[in-house]
Enzyme design. Structure first.
Site, PDB file in Angstrom:
ATOM      1  N   TYR A 218       2.123  -5.844  12.988  1.00 33.16           N
ATOM      2  CA  TYR A 218       0.954  -5.149  12.441  1.00 33.16           C
ATOM      3  C   TYR A 218       0.067  -4.635  13.567  1.00 33.16           C
ATOM      4  O   TYR A 218      -0.220  -5.353  14.533  1.00 33.16           O
ATOM      5  CB  TYR A 218       0.177  -6.090  11.536  1.00 33.16           C
ATOM      6  CG  TYR A 218      -0.909  -5.410  10.751  1.00 33.16           C
ATOM      7  CD1 TYR A 218      -0.617  -4.331   9.927  1.00 33.16           C
ATOM      8  CD2 TYR A 218      -2.227  -5.842  10.819  1.00 33.16           C
ATOM      9  CE1 TYR A 218      -1.614  -3.695   9.202  1.00 33.16           C
ATOM     10  CE2 TYR A 218      -3.229  -5.221  10.081  1.00 33.16           C
ATOM     11  CZ  TYR A 218      -2.912  -4.137   9.279  1.00 33.16           C
ATOM     12  OH  TYR A 218      -3.898  -3.513   8.562  1.00 33.16           O
TER      13      TYR A 218
ATOM     14  N   HIS B  88      -4.563 -12.498  13.969  1.00 32.95           N
ATOM     15  CA  HIS B  88      -3.198 -11.997  13.941  1.00 32.95           C
ATOM     16  C   HIS B  88      -2.614 -11.977  15.344  1.00 32.95           C
ATOM     17  O   HIS B  88      -3.312 -12.074  16.340  1.00 32.95           O
ATOM     18  CB  HIS B  88      -3.156 -10.583  13.361  1.00 32.95           C
ATOM     19  CG  HIS B  88      -3.915 -10.445  12.083  1.00 32.95           C
ATOM     20  ND1 HIS B  88      -3.587 -11.151  10.958  1.00 32.95           N
ATOM     21  CD2 HIS B  88      -4.995  -9.699  11.757  1.00 32.95           C
ATOM     22  CE1 HIS B  88      -4.430 -10.839   9.985  1.00 32.95           C
ATOM     23  NE2 HIS B  88      -5.301  -9.964  10.455  1.00 32.95           N
TER      24      HIS B  88
ATOM     25  N   GLU C  81      -9.327  -5.395   4.962  1.00 33.77           N
ATOM     26  CA  GLU C  81      -9.133  -4.228   4.118  1.00 33.77           C
ATOM     27  C   GLU C  81      -7.963  -4.435   3.172  1.00 33.77           C
ATOM     28  O   GLU C  81      -8.020  -4.088   1.991  1.00 33.77           O
ATOM     29  CB  GLU C  81      -8.910  -2.997   4.998  1.00 33.77           C
ATOM     30  CG  GLU C  81      -9.148  -1.701   4.269  1.00 33.77           C
ATOM     31  CD  GLU C  81      -9.308  -0.531   5.230  1.00 33.77           C
ATOM     32  OE1 GLU C  81      -9.233   0.600   4.748  1.00 33.77           O
ATOM     33  OE2 GLU C  81      -9.506  -0.756   6.435  1.00 33.77           O
TER      34      GLU C  81
ATOM     35  N   ASP D 172      -1.822  -5.186   3.477  1.00 37.55           N
ATOM     36  CA  ASP D 172      -1.930  -5.501   4.906  1.00 37.55           C
ATOM     37  C   ASP D 172      -2.695  -6.807   5.166  1.00 37.55           C
ATOM     38  O   ASP D 172      -3.598  -7.167   4.404  1.00 37.55           O
ATOM     39  CB  ASP D 172      -2.621  -4.359   5.651  1.00 37.55           C
ATOM     40  CG  ASP D 172      -1.707  -3.158   5.827  1.00 37.55           C
ATOM     41  OD1 ASP D 172      -0.486  -3.309   5.667  1.00 37.55           O
ATOM     42  OD2 ASP D 172      -2.212  -2.058   6.115  1.00 37.55           O
TER      43      ASP D 172
ATOM     44  N   ASP E  29      -5.249  -7.991   6.684  1.00 39.33           N
ATOM     45  CA  ASP E  29      -6.595  -7.956   7.236  1.00 39.33           C
ATOM     46  C   ASP E  29      -7.588  -7.852   6.083  1.00 39.33           C
ATOM     47  O   ASP E  29      -7.207  -7.882   4.911  1.00 39.33           O
ATOM     48  CB  ASP E  29      -6.762  -6.801   8.233  1.00 39.33           C
ATOM     49  CG  ASP E  29      -6.418  -5.430   7.620  1.00 39.33           C
ATOM     50  OD1 ASP E  29      -6.290  -5.342   6.379  1.00 39.33           O
ATOM     51  OD2 ASP E  29      -6.284  -4.452   8.373  1.00 39.33           O
TER      52      ASP E  29
ATOM     53  N   ARG F 125      -3.140  -3.415  13.630  1.00 38.84           N
ATOM     54  CA  ARG F 125      -4.604  -3.545  13.649  1.00 38.84           C
ATOM     55  C   ARG F 125      -4.951  -4.995  13.933  1.00 38.84           C
ATOM     56  O   ARG F 125      -4.972  -5.828  13.023  1.00 38.84           O
ATOM     57  CB  ARG F 125      -5.210  -3.066  12.328  1.00 38.84           C
ATOM     58  CG  ARG F 125      -4.998  -1.588  12.080  1.00 38.84           C
ATOM     59  CD  ARG F 125      -5.710  -1.082  10.843  1.00 38.84           C
ATOM     60  NE  ARG F 125      -5.453   0.342  10.651  1.00 38.84           N
ATOM     61  CZ  ARG F 125      -4.487   0.844   9.879  1.00 38.84           C
ATOM     62  NH1 ARG F 125      -3.700   0.013   9.218  1.00 38.84           N
ATOM     63  NH2 ARG F 125      -4.324   2.145   9.769  1.00 38.84           N
TER      64      ARG F 125
ATOM     65  N   GLU G 174       0.805  -1.225   0.000  1.00 42.38           N
ATOM     66  CA  GLU G 174       0.000   0.000   0.000  1.00 42.38           C
ATOM     67  C   GLU G 174       0.836   1.271   0.000  1.00 42.38           C
ATOM     68  O   GLU G 174       0.530   2.217  -0.711  1.00 42.38           O
ATOM     69  CB  GLU G 174      -0.920   0.069   1.241  1.00 42.38           C
ATOM     70  CG  GLU G 174      -1.999  -0.962   1.287  1.00 42.38           C
ATOM     71  CD  GLU G 174      -1.655  -2.060   2.263  1.00 42.38           C
ATOM     72  OE1 GLU G 174      -2.557  -2.587   2.880  1.00 42.38           O
ATOM     73  OE2 GLU G 174      -0.464  -2.385   2.399  1.00 42.38           O
TER      74      GLU G 174
END
Length: 853
Positions: A304, A351, A84, A80, A82, A306, A7
């Site tokens: 990470y 995670h 998203e 990432d 997740d 989140r 990203e």
């Protein structure tokens, strides 16, 4: 050649060093496509088809990625780990396929890693998988739900409650929590009560305090003593008694450490200990995750950020235990590793917890590479991980009962000392103000059962009950997590949105609802009741989890939601204003008319004899007016909560001028990807600003930093957005005229169809969407270009009221004078073009040359 897509450019820069020369690492710069902010982006009548568009800022990045993809043997998607991130990978491939940038023999592989380290990245590349379409669909479902709620409820709000902003599926629920807490505080009735405490002397004349807790062996409850006279009679009686130690109770209490950080617990602890907002915490954590330059090498310092998981990788667990053994000794290391399970409702635990990636890089070793805020957050994460695997803290606790000879009165004294500090050696968790310190840490003198004690003093103490505290960012995030509302990736944005819409404000780091926030909550709670219920919102999160696990079809969930929801929208739209006002007047009565003692008179109109004050709605919002209107035109604004002045270095986390002075400026933030020029933060005689290019560049672009932004909290992304102004947000759905976001001498504004709309002190105006811009335009119909121009004219002193725009080139307006002379304004300074210049001869280059000259 292999192409790996992430990203952010920072992430790309770090990863590029871990892969060989046969890899090209590129950044998508976040979301490269999304639902455009206009009606019809989600079509329920066409099986919930979603019309995605590549945003204008991403076009250039897509073009570069597409060119590279044509020559790629393998495309690795490393966004990432997740939902998203999974969706971004899917969008990238969908766009590349539409552009026919993927060859038939090109392989598509998805790789995920929880930390940006050489080992983790290389292992991920060796163990790829396919895109998980279930995760993608869960994210699509969330986006569709948010869109459908926003684009259907918001217009109802604008029509029924002028002055209101948008409504959001999850944000409205968070706002409801804040408003309900404020109502609790307003309705709270303080109760008086008393306690009795005695000051005793041991045989060695050492003082200690004890509280009266029993009379005639009956436990004293909180409100048993209600008057000073009642307590004084008891105090006088106690003073006539002799007391002795009737019982001594000794025991050991252990306290276990907390698990490593999740997103929620990190935001809470950073708020308590560092004063960070949720957004600020995530911005700093993102930088620590993507990579910090340490002695010439870019290193990702944390995993990470989140996540709602509390477990850590086996190798990290082993390294943590070895660190504790070597640093603190075997007494501080439990015989077995501690294993944790999350208590959060609906947690996914996909995670790891947030932890340092390199235990050989303790905070003291990297402090010269981090700024103070980065170091503070890194220390929290570091210490929390180490403490989570250490031995428990052991307290020696003692409880002593003292009785008179008749055993009428019993006093209780307690105390504790730390016998073994355990994980306190490294870390002690912060507490919210709703919690009490369980340890006490009071030392009692040496006492023996049966020994007599002397009363030195005894007093009755007056107390008053207190209302529940307002939510802080920490306690609001905690409550959302407990209810199962939102997800780790959404907490910060939920809080930002309700602030940006000016539904709430922070005062001394506490949320206070604004009047418009209370009106919106009352309206939604009564006319969209189902959709702001905590259980309903949490159940929707569970359904999204089931979609991500492949247990539910995402469009079935949307269909089930839509059938009832659209009926509710249509019903609310048809409600007459009289009915809506009647309901809101009743619901908000205690807030609008708080005088409970004279309730029969509080609504009486002060100007006419028989009029009654009631809630009314005008074109600028709600107010209180007389029921006899138009015969009686009495009106007044709603009761306003007085805005407490935010002092420098205030508790709400805003920055003081002293903090700004301590920061070293000018400060290079990074490189603008569009121009390749440096982005520098500077402080000039008229305040802070962003400069594109260093001082060697002729006529560098400079943009003043609005007052709603703090220079020390500016991120590189904020700078990108500022130097990109003016920016076209899109076309207005009503007239298909473009809406432009810009910033001028008097602050940020919107331009649409020849009119200007001031954005005032709207925080985070750089992130304003087309939908929000349409709201502002709809609610500010009287602000015209001529008024804005007139205001500027008084400052410049030279503009004519009859000026005519000859042409517009980007952000520049070229005016035509009465004798054909062409000119423009730069910072309110009038600059003439050479006599005889024609409009078709003017280019942006010639304008900038003229300005620099």
């Amino acid at each position: 050649m292999n192409l790996l897509i992430v990203e952010s450019p920072a992430k790309a820069k770090t990863i590029n060093k871990y892969l060989g020369s046969d890899f090209k690492v590129m950044a998508s710069y976040g979301h490269i496509r999304d639902l455009p902010s206009k009606n019809g982006s989600v079509m329920p009548d066409n099986d919930f088809e979603m019309i995605y568009e590549v945003n204008s800022e991403s076009e250039k990045h897509v073009k570069v990625i597409a060119e590279a993809a044509k020559n790629a043997k393998i495309i690795y998607l490393a966004t990432d780990p997740d939902r998203e991130g999974e969706a971004i990978s899917w969008h990238v491939i969908e766009i590349l396929r539409k552009k026919k940038a993927i060859n038939k023999d090109t392989e598509i592989k998805r790789v995920v890693f929880n930390e940006i380290t050489k080992k983790a990245v290389q292992n991920a590349v060796k163990n790829p998988r396919d895109i998980d379409i279930n995760l993608v669909n869960a994210q699509q479902a969330r986006r569709a739900l948010d869109y459908l709620v926003g684009f259907n409820v918001s217009p109802v709000l604008w029509r029924k409650l002028p002055g209101s902003k948008s409504a959001g599926r999850v944000q409205s629920v968070a706002l409801k929590l804040i408003c309900e807490r404020e109502s609790e505080i307003e309705k709270f009735v303080t109760q008086e009560y008393y306690t009795v405490k005695g000051l005793f002397l041991s045989n060695e004349k050492s003082e200690f305090e004890a509280a009266l807790n029993q009379i005639n062996k009956k436990r004293i409850e909180k409100f048993d003593f209600k008057t000073a006279e009642q307590v004084q009679n008891i105090v006088n009686d106690i003073k006539t008694k002799d007391f002795f130690v009737s019982e001594i109770e000794k025991k050991q209490i252990s306290r276990n450490p907390q698990p490593p950080f999740t997103t929620s617990s990190l935001q809470q602890e950073a708020s308590r200990k560092l004063g960070f907002s949720a957004k600020q915490t995530m911005t700093i954590a993102q930088k620590l995750y993507e990579g910090i330059d340490i002695q010439g090498e870019t290193i990702g310092l944390i995993t990470y950020m989140r996540t709602d998981g509390v477990q850590i990788a086996e190798e990290a667990l082993k390294d943590t235990r070895n660190y504790i053994l070597n640093k603190y000794g075997k007494d501080y290391l439990p015989s077995n590793a501690r294993m944790y399970q999350t208590k959060a409702k609906n947690a996914q635990e996909a995670h790891e917890a947030i932890r340092p990636t390199h235990l050989d890089l303790p905070p003291e070793k990297v402090k010269n590479s981090l700024d103070s805020k980065q170091l503070g957050l890194y220390e929290l994460i570091w210490k929390r991980l180490i403490a989570s695997q250490m031995e428990s803290v052991i307290f020696d606790s003692i409880g002593v009962n003292l009785e008179d000879k008749d055993k009428k009165y019993t006093f209780r004294a307690t105390g504790s000392t730390i016998k073994f500090d355990g994980f306190y050696k490294v870390y002690k968790e912060g507490q919210d103000d709703t919690l009490e310190d369980e340890e006490g840490n009071k030392l009692l003198p040496s006492l023996k059962e049966g020994q007599q004690t002397e009363i030195k003093d005894v007093k009755g103490n007056q107390h008053f009950t207190e209302p529940p505290p307002r939510y802080s960012e920490a306690s609001l995030v905690k409550k959302l997590e407990e209810l199962g509302i939102g997800r780790p990736s959404t907490y910060a944005s939920i809080i930002s949105v309700i602030q940006d819409r000016q539904y709430v404000r922070l005062d001394k780091r506490r949320f206070i609802p604004e009047e418009r926030g209370r009106l919106v909550t009352a309206f939604l709670d009564n006319f969209f009741t189902k959709y702001v219920q905590y259980d309903f919102t949490a159940q929707m999160e569970e359904k999204l989890d089931h979609i991500s696990a492949g247990e539910l079809q995402w469009k079935s969930v949307l269909k089930e939601f839509w059938i009832d929801f659209i009926d509710n929208v249509q019903s609310a739209t048809k409600k007459p204003m009289e009915e809506i006002l009647k309901v809101l007047d009743k619901v908000l009565e205690d807030h609008i008319f708080p005088n409970k003692e004279h309730k029969e008179n509080v609504r009486k109109c002060p100007e006419c004899e028989d009029g009654k004050l009631e809630l009314k709605i005008g074109k600028y919002g709600a107010f209180v007016g007389c029921s006899n209107y138009p015969e009686c035109d009495y009106k007044k604004a709603l009761n306003q909560i007085i805005n407490a002045e935010v002092t420098n270095n205030s508790e709400d986390g805003s920055q003081s001028s002293e903090d700004t002075k301590k920061t070293s400026f000018p400060k290079t933030m990074g490189i603008d990807p569009n121009t390749g020029l440096k982005i520098v933060l500077k402080i000039g005689p008229y305040g802070p600003y962003v400069q594109l290019g260093d001082d060697t560049v002729k006529g560098p672009k400079r943009i003043a930093i609005p007052k709603s932004y703090k220079i020390d909290e500016m991120t590189l992304e904020d700078c990108f957005k500022l130097v990109a102004l003016p920016k076209e947000l899109g076309m207005h759905p009503d007239d298909n005229q473009k809406i432009v976001l810009a910033i001028g001498k008097f602050g940020p504004y919107l331009q649409h169809s020849g009119k200007f709309y001031s954005l005032g002190k709207i925080p985070n105006f750089l992130s304003i969407t087309l939908e929000e811009a349409c709201e502002i335009i709809a609610n500010n119909p009287n602000k015209t270009a001529s008024k804005a121009t007139a205001k500027k004219s008084s400052k410049a002193g030279s503009k004519s009221k009859t000026e005519q725009v000859a042409i517009e080139l980007g952000e520049y307006k070229i005016f035509k004078g009465p004798f054909g002379m062409l000119y423009l304004y730069n910072d309110d300074k009038k600059i003439n073009f050479p006599r005889g210049t024609k409009t078709d001869q003017i280019t942006k280059e010639s304008i900038e040359k003229l300005i620099n000259k």
